[in-house]
Design a protein around this motif. Structure first.
Motif: not given
Length: 147
Positions: A67-75
């Motif tokens: 779940d945290k990863l989904t918000s961090e892949v935007h880069c």
């Protein structure tokens, strides 16, 4: 000049590097949890199928990290982000299904003896395959799943 031709401002470059470093740390935590789950599941044989249920907490932790990863892949570029998310989602889904199937077998759901044997056989094949892949990965650290 188009946006692609304008070099990023130094502050944007620093922000991107920080985001990528955070993403790498998150992916490392996810792979560490996957390794723990794989190690636990690799001990399972037909005689101790319910041992899979000992990985519930690790799977829950893995879901939280995902779940945290989904918000961090935007880069990342969209296709790269999708590739990473898909691989992790599929792993979580597979292990979740294995655990749910095991839980239902343990509860003694009435599915008929032939169906029960077929499901148990499928689970045993999954665990045998996991052990084989882990052995291959240990022998060849450049490829395969993480031991």
């Amino acid at each position: 000049m188009s946006k692609e031709q304008i070099p990023p401002a130094p502050s944007e470059s620093i922000k991107t590097r920080r985001e990528l470093a955070a993403l790498q740390k998150r992916i490392h935590r996810i792979h560490t949890l996957r390794n723990v789950i794989n190690q636990g599941l690799s001990r399972i044989r037909e005689s101790n199928l319910s041992l899979a249920l000992t990985q519930k907490k690790n799977l829950r932790d893995l879901r939280n990290e995902y779940d945290k990863l989904t918000s961090e892949v935007h880069c990342l570029p969209p296709l790269d982000a999708a590739s990473i998310l898909e691989e992790e989602y599929n792993y979580i889904l597979t292990i979740g299904n294995i655990m749910e199937t095991t839980r239902e077998l343990k509860k003694g759901v009435k599915i008929g003896e032939n169906n029960r044997r077929a499901i148990i056989s499928g689970l045993v094949q999954f665990y045998d395959g996991l052990r084989r892949e882990m052995d291959e990965a240990a022998a060849n650290p450049q490829g395969g799943i993480r031991p």
